[in-house]
Scaffold this active site. Structure first.
Site, PDB file in Angstrom:
ATOM      1  N   HIS A  68       1.005  -1.291  -0.084  1.00 38.50           N
ATOM      2  CA  HIS A  68       0.066  -0.018   0.169  1.00 38.50           C
ATOM      3  C   HIS A  68       0.896   1.095   0.176  1.00 38.50           C
ATOM      4  CE1 HIS A  68      -3.760  -2.095   1.607  1.00 38.50           C
ATOM      5  NE2 HIS A  68      -3.681  -2.527   0.302  1.00 38.50           N
ATOM      6  N   PRO A 102     -11.143   0.750  -1.728  1.00 40.19           N
ATOM      7  CA  PRO A 102     -10.750   1.940  -1.966  1.00 40.19           C
ATOM      8  C   PRO A 102     -10.133   2.760  -0.985  1.00 40.19           C
ATOM      9  CG  PRO A 102     -13.409   1.601  -1.857  1.00 40.19           C
ATOM     10  CD  PRO A 102     -12.430   0.374  -1.450  1.00 40.19           C
ATOM     11  N   GLU A 205     -11.934 -17.594   8.627  1.00 42.86           N
ATOM     12  CA  GLU A 205     -10.508 -17.597   8.062  1.00 42.86           C
ATOM     13  C   GLU A 205      -9.641 -18.167   9.293  1.00 42.86           C
ATOM     14  OE1 GLU A 205      -9.131 -14.296   6.320  1.00 42.86           O
ATOM     15  OE2 GLU A 205      -7.295 -15.280   5.425  1.00 42.86           O
ATOM     16  N   ASP A 287      -6.486 -15.780  -4.124  1.00 39.71           N
ATOM     17  CA  ASP A 287      -6.353 -14.745  -3.187  1.00 39.71           C
ATOM     18  C   ASP A 287      -5.518 -13.616  -3.360  1.00 39.71           C
ATOM     19  OD1 ASP A 287      -7.167 -13.911  -0.556  1.00 39.71           O
ATOM     20  OD2 ASP A 287      -5.948 -15.409   0.422  1.00 39.71           O
TER      21      ASP A 287
HETATM   22  C1  6MZ Z   1      -8.211 -11.350   4.549  1.00 37.96           C
HETATM   23  C2  6MZ Z   1      -7.126 -10.187   2.758  1.00 37.96           C
HETATM   24  C3  6MZ Z   1      -6.613 -11.425   2.788  1.00 37.96           C
HETATM   25  O1  6MZ Z   1      -7.852  -4.428  -0.827  1.00 37.96           O
HETATM   26  O2  6MZ Z   1      -5.403  -3.200  -1.208  1.00 37.96           O
HETATM   27  N1  6MZ Z   1      -6.755  -9.422   1.993  1.00 37.96           N
HETATM   28  N2  6MZ Z   1      -8.183 -10.070   3.793  1.00 37.96           N
HETATM   29  N3  6MZ Z   1      -7.673 -12.503   4.294  1.00 37.96           N
HETATM   30  C4  6MZ Z   1      -6.649 -12.526   3.393  1.00 37.96           C
HETATM   31  N4  6MZ Z   1      -6.014 -13.708   3.399  1.00 37.96           N
HETATM   32  C5  6MZ Z   1      -4.677 -13.829   3.266  1.00 37.96           C
HETATM   33  N5  6MZ Z   1      -5.686 -11.283   1.531  1.00 37.96           N
HETATM   34  C6  6MZ Z   1      -5.821  -9.940   1.228  1.00 37.96           C
HETATM   35  O3  6MZ Z   1      -5.694  -5.764  -1.421  1.00 37.96           O
HETATM   36  C7  6MZ Z   1      -4.917  -6.147  -0.169  1.00 37.96           C
HETATM   37  C8  6MZ Z   1      -6.157  -6.183   0.912  1.00 37.96           C
HETATM   38  O4  6MZ Z   1      -6.874  -7.410   0.709  1.00 37.96           O
HETATM   39  C9  6MZ Z   1      -7.326  -7.772   2.046  1.00 37.96           C
HETATM   40  C10 6MZ Z   1      -6.524  -7.210   3.109  1.00 37.96           C
HETATM   41  O5  6MZ Z   1      -7.435  -5.923   3.524  1.00 37.96           O
HETATM   42  C11 6MZ Z   1      -5.352  -6.215   2.328  1.00 37.96           C
HETATM   43  O6  6MZ Z   1      -5.207  -5.188   2.991  1.00 37.96           O
HETATM   44  P1  6MZ Z   1      -6.374  -4.247  -1.732  1.00 37.96           P
HETATM   45  O7  6MZ Z   1      -6.459  -4.315  -3.092  1.00 37.96           O
END
Ligand code: 6MZ
Length: 347
Positions: A68, A102, A205, A287
């Site tokens: 990020h 976002p 999870e 994922d």
């Molecule tokens: C839960 C997850 C994740 O949204 O910035 N994210 N949330 N469990 C997981 N398992 C590993 N993997 C990713 O993509 C990154 C965000 O996706 C979620 C988290 O909020 C992470 O900050 P974006 O595109």
């Protein structure tokens, strides 16, 4: 050199339903972003978990924070989203639902609205460029941000659902599962459902989410992300399983993510087997293909080699995923035709 088996999985038409945008950024793209921002002193190995490596789930969430920091402007998001879409297409994914939270960044002028607009622009540009993939977008709620932000996010998602020519189809609930509680987000999720947004929720999870899962299953969601601890063998319960089965809620299953994040001890212990044996709709997903150094072909191949699936079984699995997409019926029919056209004469 690629073996015949590798080629089968690459050429297999696939549906990807659980892909977080910033978790899906490849090494190549990360290097491009890093070269634009040398002052951040971020190295590529801080953004991905390599072969054979493991992290705690908490450490995985630290990795997202690093990404990020790197991806914080409209320009970055456009590049990242375009590259991610093209990479999924090159891996044989014919339909992709991308999800992302976002963000706003005062220093670059990024707003939550322009964030979503930029992802939509990338999707549209790939279509214009003839990239062989259909993409839809799920707006994500990061659970740690609480009730008010969740409600704002739903409002934004609703606006875009109405104005994006059908590209925004739903809402994702994600983020660190050990932070916050689903009961605080329930009104926002209910509102989303009432206005026609499809819901994909990360549920169970981690093992401590029983009560939250039970509550959120009452919505019910349209799909479940992970669902690692739903079943009794791992401390879940038959009543949770029954709720999922009664409503026939598909599961999005991400093998490498769960093994590398250590919520599942090994591939052979992955809950894919439990749900697959029940004949419950289970969709193999990545994922975070960047963070976990994988791709969807590899995930199908791992599921097949771990659980003894034949090429024909794998084909059925990828085909059944079509029924779980959030886009409307005409897209389902188009994809079904694509699978008919691409089906090998013999397996
Ligand atoms: C839960 C997850 C994740 O949204 O910035 N994210 N949330 N469990 C997981 N398992 C590993 N993997 C990713 O993509 C990154 C965000 O996706 C979620 C988290 O909020 C992470 O900050 P974006 O595109």
């Amino acid at each position: 050199m690629e073996s015949e088996t590798d080629i089968f999985y690459k050429e297999l038409p696939k549906v990807e339903l659980h892909a977080h945008l910033n978790g899906s950024v490849s090494v190549q793209t990360i290097e491009k972003v890093i070269s634009r921002k040398p002052h951040l002193n971020i190295e590529q190995n801080m953004t991905a978990i390599g072969k054979g490596q493991r992290r705690t789930l908490d450490e995985c969430f630290q990795v997202f924070k690093v990404i990020h920091q790197l991806v914080d402007s409209e320009e970055d998001i456009l590049m990242v989203a375009t590259d991610v879409i093209k990479e999924f297409a090159a891996d044989g994914v014919k339909y992709l639902e991308l999800r992302s939270t976002p963000r706003e960044e005062t220093k670059t002028g990024l707003t939550k609205k322009s964030y979503i607009e930029t992802v939509i622009k990338a999707i549209q540009q790939c279509k214009i460029d003839g990239v062989d993939i259909d993409v839809r977008f799920l707006v994500a709620i990061d659970r740690r941000n609480g009730t008010e932000v969740a409600m704002e996010t739903v409002k934004l998602a609703e606006e875009f659902m109405l104005s994006s020519d059908g590209l925004v189809v739903g809402l994702d609930l994600s983020g660190d599962p050990t932070v916050g509680h689903g009961k605080d987000l329930l009104p926002a999720l209910q509102k989303a459902k009432n206005c026609g947004l499809k819901l994909s929720l990360h549920l169970s999870e981690v093992p401590t989410q029983q009560e939250e899962t039970d509550l959120l299953l009452n919505l019910p969601p349209d799909r479940i992300g992970h669902g690692t601890f739903l079943h009794p063998e791992v401390g879940g319960s038959q009543s949770l399983v029954d709720k999922v089965r009664k409503n026939n809620i598909p599961l999005e299953l991400c093998l490498t993510s769960n093994v590398k994040g250590q919520t599942v001890p090994s591939y052979s212990k992955h809950h894919f087997n439990y749900w697959y044996q029940l004949g419950h709709p289970s969709v193999i997903c990545t994922d975070d293909k960047g963070v976990f150094s994988t791709d969807l072909s590899q995930e199908y191949q791992l599921a097949a080699s771990t659980f003894g699936l034949s090429h024909e079984d794998v084909w059925k699995l990828s085909q059944q995923a079509i029924d779980c997409i959030f886009a409307p019926d005409d897209m389902i029919q188009q994809l079904k035709q694509k699978w008919v056209d691409m089906k090998p004469q013999v397996f």
